[in-house]
Design a protein around this motif. Structure first.
Motif, PDB file in Angstrom:
ATOM      1  N   PRO A  15     -21.113  15.823  70.681  1.00 41.75           N
ATOM      2  CA  PRO A  15     -22.375  16.513  70.278  1.00 41.75           C
ATOM      3  C   PRO A  15     -23.068  15.948  68.995  1.00 41.75           C
ATOM      4  CG  PRO A  15     -20.314  17.832  69.581  1.00 41.75           C
ATOM      5  CD  PRO A  15     -19.820  16.815  70.611  1.00 41.75           C
ATOM      6  N   GLY A  16     -22.076  15.263  68.049  1.00 41.42           N
ATOM      7  CA  GLY A  16     -22.746  15.121  66.907  1.00 41.42           C
ATOM      8  C   GLY A  16     -21.795  14.636  65.824  1.00 41.42           C
ATOM      9  N   ASP A  17     -20.513  15.202  65.718  1.00 44.00           N
ATOM     10  CA  ASP A  17     -19.668  14.836  64.540  1.00 44.00           C
ATOM     11  C   ASP A  17     -18.720  13.966  65.201  1.00 44.00           C
ATOM     12  OD1 ASP A  17     -17.457  14.776  63.063  1.00 44.00           O
ATOM     13  OD2 ASP A  17     -16.784  16.810  63.024  1.00 44.00           O
ATOM     14  N   PRO A  18     -18.680  12.560  64.355  1.00 39.85           N
ATOM     15  CA  PRO A  18     -17.977  11.462  64.935  1.00 39.85           C
ATOM     16  C   PRO A  18     -16.499  11.656  65.007  1.00 39.85           C
ATOM     17  CG  PRO A  18     -19.345  10.762  63.135  1.00 39.85           C
ATOM     18  CD  PRO A  18     -19.523  12.193  63.173  1.00 39.85           C
ATOM     19  N   GLU A  19     -15.828  12.743  64.326  1.00 37.30           N
ATOM     20  CA  GLU A  19     -14.605  13.189  64.470  1.00 37.30           C
ATOM     21  C   GLU A  19     -14.255  13.615  65.990  1.00 37.30           C
ATOM     22  OE1 GLU A  19     -12.636  13.448  60.145  1.00 37.30           O
ATOM     23  OE2 GLU A  19     -13.419  15.460  61.305  1.00 37.30           O
ATOM     24  N   LEU A  20     -15.485  13.958  66.639  1.00 40.40           N
ATOM     25  CA  LEU A  20     -15.202  14.669  68.088  1.00 40.40           C
ATOM     26  C   LEU A  20     -15.443  13.756  69.069  1.00 40.40           C
ATOM     27  CD1 LEU A  20     -17.131  18.007  67.670  1.00 40.40           C
ATOM     28  CD2 LEU A  20     -14.713  17.517  67.632  1.00 40.40           C
ATOM     29  N   ILE A  21     -15.328  12.300  68.747  1.00 44.08           N
ATOM     30  CA  ILE A  21     -15.262  11.000  69.980  1.00 44.08           C
ATOM     31  C   ILE A  21     -13.856  11.221  70.266  1.00 44.08           C
ATOM     32  CG2 ILE A  21     -15.652   8.838  70.039  1.00 44.08           C
ATOM     33  CD1 ILE A  21     -17.778   8.488  68.020  1.00 44.08           C
ATOM     34  N   THR A  22     -13.548  11.058  71.480  1.00 44.45           N
ATOM     35  CA  THR A  22     -12.118  10.829  71.886  1.00 44.45           C
ATOM     36  C   THR A  22     -11.698   9.896  71.689  1.00 44.45           C
ATOM     37  OG1 THR A  22     -12.762  10.202  74.078  1.00 44.45           O
ATOM     38  CG2 THR A  22     -12.641  12.690  73.877  1.00 44.45           C
ATOM     39  N   ARG A  23     -10.299   9.599  71.741  1.00 44.78           N
ATOM     40  CA  ARG A  23      -9.563   8.435  71.433  1.00 44.78           C
ATOM     41  C   ARG A  23     -10.018   7.330  72.464  1.00 44.78           C
ATOM     42  NH1 ARG A  23      -3.383   9.938  70.545  1.00 44.78           N
ATOM     43  NH2 ARG A  23      -3.196   7.544  70.514  1.00 44.78           N
ATOM     44  N   LYS A  24     -10.032   7.772  73.697  1.00 43.13           N
ATOM     45  CA  LYS A  24     -10.360   6.843  74.906  1.00 43.13           C
ATOM     46  C   LYS A  24     -11.759   6.417  74.758  1.00 43.13           C
ATOM     47  CE  LYS A  24     -10.482   6.306  80.009  1.00 43.13           C
ATOM     48  NZ  LYS A  24      -9.950   6.898  81.056  1.00 43.13           N
ATOM     49  N   ALA A  25     -12.611   7.245  74.456  1.00 49.97           N
ATOM     50  CA  ALA A  25     -14.103   6.830  74.085  1.00 49.97           C
ATOM     51  C   ALA A  25     -14.209   5.878  72.958  1.00 49.97           C
ATOM     52  CB  ALA A  25     -15.000   7.910  73.679  1.00 49.97           C
ATOM     53  N   GLU A  26     -13.276   6.051  71.853  1.00 46.94           N
ATOM     54  CA  GLU A  26     -13.201   4.876  70.995  1.00 46.94           C
ATOM     55  C   GLU A  26     -12.884   3.746  71.300  1.00 46.94           C
ATOM     56  OE1 GLU A  26     -10.787   4.410  66.702  1.00 46.94           O
ATOM     57  OE2 GLU A  26     -10.911   6.195  67.454  1.00 46.94           O
ATOM     58  N   ARG A  27     -11.519   3.674  72.185  1.00 48.43           N
ATOM     59  CA  ARG A  27     -11.214   2.517  72.617  1.00 48.43           C
ATOM     60  C   ARG A  27     -12.090   1.605  73.545  1.00 48.43           C
ATOM     61  NH1 ARG A  27      -9.230   0.986  77.350  1.00 48.43           N
ATOM     62  NH2 ARG A  27      -8.990   3.254  78.083  1.00 48.43           N
ATOM     63  N   VAL A  28     -12.709   2.377  74.521  1.00 48.45           N
ATOM     64  CA  VAL A  28     -13.669   1.726  75.367  1.00 48.45           C
ATOM     65  C   VAL A  28     -14.844   1.059  74.563  1.00 48.45           C
ATOM     66  CG1 VAL A  28     -15.514   2.046  77.315  1.00 48.45           C
ATOM     67  CG2 VAL A  28     -13.170   2.985  77.135  1.00 48.45           C
ATOM     68  N   ILE A  29     -15.475   1.661  73.749  1.00 46.91           N
ATOM     69  CA  ILE A  29     -16.805   1.134  72.874  1.00 46.91           C
ATOM     70  C   ILE A  29     -16.172   0.161  72.064  1.00 46.91           C
ATOM     71  CG2 ILE A  29     -17.961   1.631  70.725  1.00 46.91           C
ATOM     72  CD1 ILE A  29     -17.915   4.702  71.682  1.00 46.91           C
ATOM     73  N   ARG A  30     -14.880   0.233  71.468  1.00 43.12           N
ATOM     74  CA  ARG A  30     -14.362  -1.023  70.666  1.00 43.12           C
ATOM     75  C   ARG A  30     -14.218  -2.421  71.677  1.00 43.12           C
ATOM     76  NH1 ARG A  30     -13.264   0.181  65.582  1.00 43.12           N
ATOM     77  NH2 ARG A  30     -12.448   2.185  64.943  1.00 43.12           N
ATOM     78  N   GLU A  31     -13.685  -1.925  72.808  1.00 46.71           N
ATOM     79  CA  GLU A  31     -13.400  -3.005  73.748  1.00 46.71           C
ATOM     80  C   GLU A  31     -14.751  -3.690  74.441  1.00 46.71           C
ATOM     81  OE1 GLU A  31     -10.279  -1.930  76.137  1.00 46.71           O
ATOM     82  OE2 GLU A  31      -8.862  -1.773  74.612  1.00 46.71           O
ATOM     83  N   ALA A  32     -15.621  -2.987  74.673  1.00 44.95           N
ATOM     84  CA  ALA A  32     -16.705  -3.447  75.678  1.00 44.95           C
ATOM     85  C   ALA A  32     -17.620  -4.362  74.847  1.00 44.95           C
ATOM     86  CB  ALA A  32     -17.551  -2.493  75.785  1.00 44.95           C
ATOM     87  N   PRO A  33     -17.969  -5.609  75.333  1.00 48.98           N
ATOM     88  CA  PRO A  33     -18.826  -6.451  74.435  1.00 48.98           C
ATOM     89  C   PRO A  33     -20.354  -6.078  74.463  1.00 48.98           C
ATOM     90  CG  PRO A  33     -18.489  -7.320  76.618  1.00 48.98           C
ATOM     91  CD  PRO A  33     -17.252  -5.894  76.510  1.00 48.98           C
ATOM     92  N   VAL A  34     -20.567  -4.918  75.242  1.00 49.40           N
ATOM     93  CA  VAL A  34     -22.024  -4.612  75.213  1.00 49.40           C
ATOM     94  C   VAL A  34     -21.930  -3.126  75.220  1.00 49.40           C
ATOM     95  CG1 VAL A  34     -24.416  -4.501  76.458  1.00 49.40           C
ATOM     96  CG2 VAL A  34     -22.788  -6.442  76.749  1.00 49.40           C
ATOM     97  N   VAL A  35     -22.879  -2.663  74.099  1.00 48.12           N
ATOM     98  CA  VAL A  35     -22.807  -0.970  73.827  1.00 48.12           C
ATOM     99  C   VAL A  35     -24.672  -0.846  74.089  1.00 48.12           C
ATOM    100  CG1 VAL A  35     -22.951   0.601  72.272  1.00 48.12           C
ATOM    101  CG2 VAL A  35     -21.238  -1.060  72.276  1.00 48.12           C
ATOM    102  N   ALA A  36     -24.765   0.047  75.031  1.00 46.63           N
ATOM    103  CA  ALA A  36     -26.196   0.259  75.435  1.00 46.63           C
ATOM    104  C   ALA A  36     -26.315   1.907  75.050  1.00 46.63           C
ATOM    105  CB  ALA A  36     -26.482   0.211  76.931  1.00 46.63           C
ATOM    106  N   TYR A  37     -27.488   2.351  74.748  1.00 47.23           N
ATOM    107  CA  TYR A  37     -27.851   3.688  74.261  1.00 47.23           C
ATOM    108  C   TYR A  37     -29.232   3.921  74.515  1.00 47.23           C
ATOM    109  CZ  TYR A  37     -28.433   0.774  70.262  1.00 47.23           C
ATOM    110  OH  TYR A  37     -28.798  -0.241  69.316  1.00 47.23           O
TER     111      TYR A  37
END
Length: 240
Positions: free
Chosen positions: A12-34
């Motif tokens: 919802p807004g606080d970066p500390e509420l990003i899950t560990r899995k979401a963090e891993r997927v974002i770091r590993e994906a070469p493309v980040v869309a939003y």
């Protein structure tokens, strides 16, 4: 081999509420869309900014319209259909090139999220995975320190875009309720709460878990100043 599509909930807004899995997927994906509104920054990207590297390929999906009038005399629905078709093609071009794409989504990707439109269009053609995120109603309940529902309460989640009469009817029947998509709908929603007899139980919060979080008594809310990231919680009644 084609790339993989990820719908990633960043909370919802606080970066500390990003899950560990979401963090891993974002770091590993070469493309980040939003997604982003016209002339605006992306709230989802802002939440995940600490995870985005200079070597990431960033794909900004810009709505042609949000709550204003659509361009070129189109209807709102026509403008959005065209946008989603263009977004589908942009994401597919990376997937066809073998690049994984992580589409960032505020809250949870499949809870009132824009990602679901891409998922419906692309999941049948590419490998797809959804990474759930903390939804705004959970963050709001925690910030307000108000349990959403007790025991056998039925929780009703309502968009503020419904008609006043429909809102009042559903609120009157609900054991507990959350009203989202407030913005310019707030005055109508407040009247519906009053008509349903639950106005005295309603709690209002803006930008739950964000740095700009603001909790205001419902009676003090200025309808002209209500942001999109605001919601009303009508907690259930505690029964032991």
């Amino acid at each position: 081999m084609t790339g993989r599509l990820f719908g990633v909930g960043v909370g919802p807004g606080d970066p500390e509420l990003i899950t560990r899995k979401a963090e891993r997927v974002i770091r590993e994906a070469p493309v980040v869309a939003y997604h982003a509104g016209p002339g605006r920054t992306s709230n989802a990207r802002r939440i995940a900014a600490g995870l985005i590297r200079p070597d990431h390929i960033e794909l900004r999906l810009v709505y042609p319209v949000t709550t204003g009038s659509p361009p070129r005399g189109e209807s709102y629905e026509e403008a959005l259909r065209g946008f989603y078709a263009e977004a589908e093609a942009a994401v597919a071009s990376h997937l066809d090139a073998g690049r994984d794409v992580a589409v960032l989504a505020e809250g949870d990707p499949l809870f009132y999220g824009s990602y679901m439109h891409l998922h419906i269009r692309l999941a049948g053609r590419y490998r797809a995975e959804v990474v759930p995120g903390v939804a705004s109603l959970a963050a709001a309940s925690a910030a307000l320190q108000a349990p959403i529902a007790f025991r056998d309460d039925v929780l009703t989640v309502l968009p503020g875009t419904l008609s006043e009469g429909e809102l009042a009817r559903r609120l009157a029947d609900a054991g507990a309720a959350v009203v989202m998509k407030l913005g310019r709908n707030f005055a109508k929603v407040r009247r519906a709460l009053d008509a349903a007899g639950v106005l005295d139980r309603a709690l209002y919060i803006e930008r739950a878990s964000m740095a700009e979080e603001r909790i205001v008594p419902v009676a003090d809310v200025d309808p002209a100043e209500v942001p999109y990231f605001a919601l009303l919680l009508v907690p259930g009644r505690l029964r032991l």
